[in-house]
Design a protein around this motif. Structure first.
Motif, PDB file in Angstrom:
ATOM      1  N   ASP A 433       0.878  -1.174   0.000  1.00 43.90           N
ATOM      2  CA  ASP A 433       0.000   0.000   0.000  1.00 43.90           C
ATOM      3  C   ASP A 433       0.916   1.225   0.000  1.00 43.90           C
ATOM      4  N   PRO A 435       0.705   4.593  -0.724  1.00 43.30           N
ATOM      5  CA  PRO A 435       0.399   5.824   0.029  1.00 43.30           C
ATOM      6  C   PRO A 435       0.530   5.651   1.537  1.00 43.30           C
ATOM      7  N   LYS A 436       0.046   4.518   2.039  1.00 42.76           N
ATOM      8  CA  LYS A 436       0.152   4.276   3.489  1.00 42.76           C
ATOM      9  C   LYS A 436       1.604   4.140   3.911  1.00 42.76           C
ATOM     10  N   PHE A 437       2.417   3.454   3.102  1.00 46.13           N
ATOM     11  CA  PHE A 437       3.841   3.267   3.432  1.00 46.13           C
ATOM     12  C   PHE A 437       4.573   4.605   3.424  1.00 46.13           C
ATOM     13  N   ALA A 439       3.401   7.532   3.894  1.00 47.36           N
ATOM     14  CA  ALA A 439       2.916   8.424   4.947  1.00 47.36           C
ATOM     15  C   ALA A 439       3.689   8.239   6.248  1.00 47.36           C
ATOM     16  N   ARG A 440       4.384   7.109   6.406  1.00 42.51           N
ATOM     17  CA  ARG A 440       5.209   6.892   7.601  1.00 42.51           C
ATOM     18  C   ARG A 440       6.348   7.906   7.661  1.00 42.51           C
ATOM     19  N   ARG A 443       3.759  13.048   5.149  1.00 42.09           N
ATOM     20  CA  ARG A 443       2.348  12.956   4.778  1.00 42.09           C
ATOM     21  C   ARG A 443       2.012  13.728   3.504  1.00 42.09           C
ATOM     22  N   ARG A 445       1.691  14.568  -0.287  1.00 40.75           N
ATOM     23  CA  ARG A 445       1.569  13.746  -1.495  1.00 40.75           C
ATOM     24  C   ARG A 445       1.834  14.586  -2.735  1.00 40.75           C
ATOM     25  N   THR A 491       1.113   8.019  -6.420  1.00 38.78           N
ATOM     26  CA  THR A 491       1.295   6.596  -6.109  1.00 38.78           C
ATOM     27  C   THR A 491       2.166   5.913  -7.144  1.00 38.78           C
TER      28      THR A 491
END
Length: 552
Positions: A433, A435-437, A439-440, A443, A445, A491
């Motif tokens: 994933d 975007p989730k990765f 975001a660590r 944040r 984009r 992405t």
């Protein structure tokens, strides 16, 4: 008679003092101002690509052979980044900044920049400067500001309007010292690593690169080392004097004789592979021990300078030895004979056969590929994805050597590996994933430069187990730029960058950088963390360690 002897002794002492050699080990940049004209100050260190300095305004300086005096506003700077200095000092965590200078007055402040590795008046790796009657050093670490504050400064009234030998040292432990004319005048502790140094900064003398911090005075010599010189070494450089150019110095490591080089590169391996199975200290068949210098160079075994009188050569030349094993090749015989006739030089008291068991391949390994198991665990720890089934199907099996599957010299790579790693990288990103990765780490984009650079640097530090070099950041940003220009999504861009990182040698290999200057250097903090974690549990450093690194 006594008076004459005393005069002779005094004369001998003065001659030996004036002829004292400078310390060379760890030298990164060296300026002796021997060229008396032109706009360039030559780097005569002999290490790496020369970091020559350009005089911005030649009318503001006066040059003589062996000195340069600044009397007007100018700056003397490198045209490119001083990367060789920054990289070396980041790796060692230690530095020595040495200058033979004569200040024009005792009222210069700012501090006035004598030697600086910086971008402007607020961003630097280090600066040696003059602040009134004090010398001041700013050295950036993870516990200081980007300006290197709090600084280390000498007491007042130290600066004199005469030739002075000013030296600043910083040990890896954080202990810093300032010496004036070989006498220590200040000591304090500046802790934390300097791994946050910026490798794009340039080196400058006489002013800040952005201007506004001019220094007036005369330079006779400037030297920068990637280690902290000892008090004895500082005294040695002081005795050598301001005019001890690089051409008159002698390296601490004496040059090895051809026979010694031959022993280290060839002969020790030949003896290990053909002789020591039967003739080491433990076995000593026929009371012959060829692993120890004192035992081998004894009697008729090896007669230095005369192969014809050497029993070892006689039995090898006739193929009587080794028994029940392949004879030495013609080339190996020739090398052995040449070495004995040249004096049979040894550079170690004992030959360790484990080093040469596989024709010296072990000592040629500078990087180590991850085993299949380590690769699987690294992917799992980095992305939280289990790729074991696919990795064991796609990757070639690791060969075993010496009873182990992670022997460094046996972990080769071929085209099958390249294809397999590319396919696995694609599979990993498909399951991730993105975007989730991302975001660590950041944040945002956006694919604009500032946000994109910050994300790539933090994400790359996690995936590649250490901070990115500037050229790596630029390369990965290039992927994002290409995607953005073709109207691709965030992405898509990040997925391609992650895929590229997974195929990077820094992900597939355990890499420990060395400078190639012939001297030993300590591993960096990230390198040491990786080394220990792979030894202990066969995986990269965990999240807690990475988090602590970001906070330092």
């Amino acid at each position: 008679m006594r008076l004459s002897l005393a005069i002779l002794l005094l004369f001998a002492f003065s001659v030996s003092s004036s002829a004292a050699s400078r310390v060379r080990a760890g030298l990164q940049a060296f300026y002796d101002f021997q060229n008396a004209d032109g706009q360039m100050v030559k780097d005569r260190s002999g290490f790496g690509e020369p970091l020559d300095l350009r005089i911005a305004d030649a009318k503001a300086v006066r040059r003589k052979k062996g000195s340069l005096t600044i009397f007007g506003d100018t700056v003397i700077h490198s045209d490119r980044s001083a990367k060789k200095i920054s990289k070396a000092v980041k790796q060692s965590g230690a530095i020595t900044i040495e200058a033979w200078i004569t200040p024009a007055n005792r009222s210069q402040d700012g501090p006035a920049r004598m030697v600086t590795l910086s971008r402007n008046s607020n961003e630097r790796n280090f600066t040696l400067g003059q602040d009134g009657s004090r010398y001041q050093v700013r050295f950036r670490t993870r516990q200081t500001s980007n300006n290197g504050i709090p600084e280390t400064a000498s007491d007042s009234r130290v600066v004199q309007k005469k030739l002075q030998h000013v030296v600043y040292t910083r040990e890896r432990s954080g202990r810093t010292k300032i010496y004036i004319d070989s006498k220590q005048v200040k000591q304090r502790y500046v802790g934390a690593p300097n791994s946050n140094w910026n490798e794009s900064y340039r080196l400058a003398l006489g002013n800040e690169l952005s201007g506004g911090r001019p220094w007036r005075g005369t330079y006779r010599l400037v030297a920068i080392y990637s280690r902290a010189l000892s008090p004895k070494e500082i005294s040695q450089n002081f005795r050598a004097g301001a005019g001890a150019g690089i051409g008159r110095t002698i390296a601490e490591k004496p040059k090895k004789a051809p026979g010694e080089i031959l022993f280290e590169n060839k002969i020790a391996a030949i003896l290990s592979q053909h002789c020591l199975e039967c003739h080491d200290t433990a076995t000593s068949k026929g009371d012959v021990d060829l692993s120890r210098k004192t035992a081998a160079i004894d009697g008729d075994l090896i007669a230095p300078g005369n192969s014809r009188k050497s029993l070892v050569w006689e039995t090898v030349a006739s193929d009587d030895m080794p028994k029940k094993r392949p004879a030495l090749s013609a080339e190996e015989k020739e090398l052995l004979k040449k070495w004995i006739d040249a004096g049979a030089h040894w550079t170690t008291e004992v030959i360790d056969p484990s080093i040469y068991e596989h024709k010296s391949e072990a000592i040629q390994v500078f990087v180590q590929r991850l085993t299949v198991s380590e690769y699987v665990e690294t992917v799992k720890a980095t992305f939280g994805i289990d790729i074991e089934k696919e990795a064991r199907e796609i990757l070639p099996k690791d060969l075993r050597a010496d009873g182990f599957s992670n022997t460094a010299y046996n972990l080769n790579i071929d085209f099958k590996h390249v294809e397999a790693y590319a396919r696995l990288a694609e599979l990993i990103v498909q399951r991730l994933d993105v975007p989730k990765f991302t975001a660590r780490f950041n944040r945002s984009r956006k694919l604009i430069d500032k946000d994109n650079r910050a994300l790539i640097n933090e994400m790359g530090k996690w995936i590649l187990r250490g901070p990115l070099e500037e050229h790596e950041t630029v390369a990965y940003r290039g992927i994002a730029t290409t995607v953005m220009s073709s109207k691709g999504s965030f992405t898509e861009a990040m997925g391609l960058i992650i895929e590229a990182m997974i195929q990077s040698p820094r992900f597939i290999y355990r890499v420990e950088k060395q400078q190639g200057d012939g001297f030993e250097h300590p591993v960096g903090e990230y390198e040491l963390a990786s080394r220990m974690s792979y030894i202990i549990w066969g995986a990269p450093p965990g999240q807690n360690l990475a988090a602590s690194r970001r906070e330092r």
